[in-house]
Design a protein around this motif. Structure first.
Motif, PDB file in Angstrom:
ATOM      1  N   LYS A  75      39.301  44.492  43.166  1.00 39.53           N
ATOM      2  CA  LYS A  75      38.926  43.527  43.920  1.00 39.53           C
ATOM      3  C   LYS A  75      40.085  42.348  44.055  1.00 39.53           C
ATOM      4  CE  LYS A  75      34.294  44.998  45.309  1.00 39.53           C
ATOM      5  NZ  LYS A  75      32.844  44.775  45.839  1.00 39.53           N
ATOM      6  N   ASN A  76      41.056  42.583  43.991  1.00 40.58           N
ATOM      7  CA  ASN A  76      42.339  41.537  43.661  1.00 40.58           C
ATOM      8  C   ASN A  76      42.157  40.438  44.847  1.00 40.58           C
ATOM      9  OD1 ASN A  76      43.330  42.894  41.233  1.00 40.58           O
ATOM     10  ND2 ASN A  76      44.091  44.613  42.525  1.00 40.58           N
ATOM     11  N   GLU A  77      42.144  40.926  45.871  1.00 40.02           N
ATOM     12  CA  GLU A  77      42.525  39.875  47.055  1.00 40.02           C
ATOM     13  C   GLU A  77      41.047  38.816  46.953  1.00 40.02           C
ATOM     14  OE1 GLU A  77      42.617  39.475  51.788  1.00 40.02           O
ATOM     15  OE2 GLU A  77      42.233  41.560  50.893  1.00 40.02           O
ATOM     16  N   THR A  78      40.058  39.268  46.446  1.00 39.64           N
ATOM     17  CA  THR A  78      38.662  38.438  46.317  1.00 39.64           C
ATOM     18  C   THR A  78      39.308  37.317  45.129  1.00 39.64           C
ATOM     19  OG1 THR A  78      37.203  40.080  47.127  1.00 39.64           O
ATOM     20  CG2 THR A  78      36.482  38.262  45.794  1.00 39.64           C
ATOM     21  N   VAL A  79      39.732  38.040  44.091  1.00 38.22           N
ATOM     22  CA  VAL A  79      40.184  37.267  42.982  1.00 38.22           C
ATOM     23  C   VAL A  79      41.121  35.960  43.441  1.00 38.22           C
ATOM     24  CG1 VAL A  79      40.916  37.131  40.655  1.00 38.22           C
ATOM     25  CG2 VAL A  79      39.399  38.843  41.340  1.00 38.22           C
ATOM     26  N   HIS A  80      42.242  36.568  44.035  1.00 35.71           N
ATOM     27  CA  HIS A  80      43.416  35.784  44.277  1.00 35.71           C
ATOM     28  C   HIS A  80      42.864  34.558  45.314  1.00 35.71           C
ATOM     29  CE1 HIS A  80      47.250  34.963  46.024  1.00 35.71           C
ATOM     30  NE2 HIS A  80      47.675  35.024  45.056  1.00 35.71           N
ATOM     31  N   GLN A  81      41.974  34.821  46.154  1.00 32.14           N
ATOM     32  CA  GLN A  81      41.517  34.040  47.032  1.00 32.14           C
ATOM     33  C   GLN A  81      41.000  32.825  46.276  1.00 32.14           C
ATOM     34  OE1 GLN A  81      38.734  35.427  49.960  1.00 32.14           O
ATOM     35  NE2 GLN A  81      39.814  34.600  51.810  1.00 32.14           N
ATOM     36  N   GLN A  82      40.393  33.124  45.266  1.00 30.43           N
ATOM     37  CA  GLN A  82      39.764  32.033  44.525  1.00 30.43           C
ATOM     38  C   GLN A  82      40.824  31.324  43.640  1.00 30.43           C
ATOM     39  OE1 GLN A  82      35.669  32.391  44.079  1.00 30.43           O
ATOM     40  NE2 GLN A  82      35.550  31.313  42.169  1.00 30.43           N
ATOM     41  N   PHE A  83      42.019  31.720  43.495  1.00 26.65           N
ATOM     42  CA  PHE A  83      43.083  30.937  42.441  1.00 26.65           C
ATOM     43  C   PHE A  83      43.230  29.414  43.410  1.00 26.65           C
ATOM     44  CE2 PHE A  83      46.019  34.498  41.173  1.00 26.65           C
ATOM     45  CZ  PHE A  83      44.952  35.064  40.217  1.00 26.65           C
ATOM     46  N   ASN A  84      43.437  28.600  42.271  1.00 30.17           N
ATOM     47  CA  ASN A  84      43.591  27.161  43.110  1.00 30.17           C
ATOM     48  C   ASN A  84      45.147  27.133  43.795  1.00 30.17           C
ATOM     49  OD1 ASN A  84      45.620  26.512  40.995  1.00 30.17           O
ATOM     50  ND2 ASN A  84      44.223  25.073  40.283  1.00 30.17           N
ATOM     51  N   THR A  85      45.369  25.959  44.574  1.00 23.43           N
ATOM     52  CA  THR A  85      46.787  26.028  45.292  1.00 23.43           C
ATOM     53  C   THR A  85      48.070  26.295  44.540  1.00 23.43           C
ATOM     54  OG1 THR A  85      45.623  24.549  46.780  1.00 23.43           O
ATOM     55  CG2 THR A  85      48.127  24.812  47.004  1.00 23.43           C
ATOM     56  N   GLN A  86      48.151  25.630  43.184  1.00 24.29           N
ATOM     57  CA  GLN A  86      49.328  25.862  42.641  1.00 24.29           C
ATOM     58  C   GLN A  86      49.284  27.070  42.162  1.00 24.29           C
ATOM     59  OE1 GLN A  86      50.259  22.493  40.056  1.00 24.29           O
ATOM     60  NE2 GLN A  86      51.774  23.751  38.916  1.00 24.29           N
ATOM     61  N   PHE A  87      48.324  27.798  41.564  1.00 27.48           N
ATOM     62  CA  PHE A  87      48.176  29.014  40.947  1.00 27.48           C
ATOM     63  C   PHE A  87      48.502  30.123  41.797  1.00 27.48           C
ATOM     64  CE2 PHE A  87      45.995  32.254  38.088  1.00 27.48           C
ATOM     65  CZ  PHE A  87      47.076  32.331  37.016  1.00 27.48           C
ATOM     66  N   LYS A  88      48.226  29.939  43.004  1.00 22.60           N
ATOM     67  CA  LYS A  88      48.588  30.843  44.186  1.00 22.60           C
ATOM     68  C   LYS A  88      50.150  30.924  44.378  1.00 22.60           C
ATOM     69  CE  LYS A  88      44.475  31.248  47.057  1.00 22.60           C
ATOM     70  NZ  LYS A  88      43.944  30.729  48.421  1.00 22.60           N
ATOM     71  N   GLN A  89      50.756  29.826  44.147  1.00 20.56           N
ATOM     72  CA  GLN A  89      51.960  29.799  44.308  1.00 20.56           C
ATOM     73  C   GLN A  89      52.951  30.420  43.350  1.00 20.56           C
ATOM     74  OE1 GLN A  89      52.665  25.560  44.688  1.00 20.56           O
ATOM     75  NE2 GLN A  89      51.877  25.461  46.791  1.00 20.56           N
ATOM     76  N   GLN A  90      52.162  30.318  42.291  1.00 18.96           N
ATOM     77  CA  GLN A  90      52.983  31.145  40.812  1.00 18.96           C
ATOM     78  C   GLN A  90      52.531  32.598  40.925  1.00 18.96           C
ATOM     79  OE1 GLN A  90      51.006  28.576  38.116  1.00 18.96           O
ATOM     80  NE2 GLN A  90      52.462  27.401  37.859  1.00 18.96           N
ATOM     81  N   VAL A  91      51.459  33.116  41.351  1.00 14.88           N
ATOM     82  CA  VAL A  91      51.216  34.441  41.131  1.00 14.88           C
ATOM     83  C   VAL A  91      50.571  34.868  42.534  1.00 14.88           C
ATOM     84  CG1 VAL A  91      49.618  36.020  39.991  1.00 14.88           C
ATOM     85  CG2 VAL A  91      50.290  34.090  38.739  1.00 14.88           C
TER      86      VAL A  91
END
Length: 339
Positions: free
Chosen positions: A70-86
């Motif tokens: 469930k990578n999308e669920t996990v990715h959705q909980q990244f903070n803003t800067q981490f989402k930009q990096q990964v």
């Protein structure tokens, strides 16, 4: 503290990214070519509120979500800067990392600068997950890494039984038998070393972080852990101030080495300049004061580096896993209340 003169992060095949954790202890070895720790760093991230229409998952749910893909669920909980990096695509490419794993077990939880650091390993301690959750529940760092263990030496403990080298309440910043919980573990000379600090409310200091006097551990008595003979010491190395500067030329700083008569030598490093109270040749008993906790050598903040080796020379000997009183074992995140 890892006695590396210049610890540098490296990125492994299955490494996503990792935030720099404010307050992480770094320290000492003699050889700059020694392998660095398996943690890569990015700049400190800022948090953002979790989207209102998405129920956030709890940190303890993360390993199962990854195992379920469930990578999308996990990715959705990244903070803003981490989402930009990964990106989500990056996450999906790492799904193969979990092949063969049935479950992950939580090994360590540690609060640092408002965030909480979690570490899990699989059943065989061959794979590890490290995640940092910020105060708002967002993931600001995530690390997936293959782990190397050394079971033959992990099970061999010292013949000498050691007491704790201090009084009062201390915190295990580095300790354990994998590199995620113990930064020293990949170095044979320090594999079973510990780094101890003092903390209050999740912080090792109060006030100006650059001043030695702000740190709870600075100036605390350090004790001999077992009877023996003092065979080596250093007492003239200046404590690092402002805190954060380090002395790579004198990795261990001020230290005391005690011979316990059976090929086992206890080592107490980073002591305060001029505080060592024993002399070479002195016979000491468990509980005798050796000196005061300091910040000398390749140390990023006041703390005690404690280990037992099979020789006097810290860098040329091999570390031995310590047999503590009451068969106690201290892993990263453990708070110790010593007599």
């Amino acid at each position: 503290m890892n006695l590396n003169t210049n610890p540098k992060p490296r990125i492994l095949l299955h490494l996503i990214c990792m935030v720099t954790i404010v307050g992480t202890l770094t320290a000492c070895t003699r050889n700059a070519q020694d392998p660095p720790t398996n943690i890569a760093s990015s700049s400190h991230t800022t948090s953002s509120s979790i989207v209102d229409d998405v129920k956030p998952f709890q940190p303890e749910e993360l390993p199962d979500l990854l195992l379920q893909g469930k990578n999308e669920t996990v990715h959705q909980q990244f903070n803003t800067q981490f989402k930009q990096q990964v990106s989500l695509k990056d996450m999906e490419q790492l799904s193969a990392f979990h092949e063969g794993v049935q479950s992950y077990t939580l090994k360590s939880t540690m609060k640092l600068s408002g965030s909480t650091n979690y570490i899990w390993t699989d059943e065989q301690v061959k794979k590890g997950i490290q995640a940092v959750f910020d105060p708002e529940g967002r993931i600001s760092g995530l690390l997936l890494v293959p782990l190397e263990t050394f079971p033959e030496t992990d099970v061999k403990k010292t013949d000498t039984t050691f007491a704790l080298p201090f009084h009062g309440e201390w915190f295990t910043f580095w300790g354990g038998t994998n590199v995620l919980v113990n930064y020293h573990y990949e170095h044979p000379s320090q594999r079973y070393a510990y780094d101890f600090v003092q903390q209050k409310d999740g912080s090792s200091y109060q006030g100006d972080a650059t001043k030695l006097s702000s740190y709870y551990a600075f100036g605390q008595p350090i004790l001999a852990s077992a009877p023996g003979k003092v065979v080596e010491l250093k007492n003239q190395i200046t404590d690092n101030e402002p805190v954060g500067t380090m002395n790579e030329k004198e990795p261990a700083g001020n230290y005391v080495v005690i011979d316990h008569g059976n090929g086992e030598y206890s080592i107490y490093a980073h002591l305060q300049k001029g505080s060592v109270k024993v002399k070479v040749g002195d016979q000491v008993q468990a509980g005798d004061i050796l000196g005061l906790c300091g910040n000398s050598g390749n140390s990023s903040e006041p703390h005690l580096h404690f280990q037992v080796s099979n020789g006097v020379n810290l860098f040329e000997s091999k570390s031995i896993r310590i047999q503590f009183e009451n068969n106690a074992d201290y892993i990263q995140g453990t708070t110790i209340k010593a007599p």
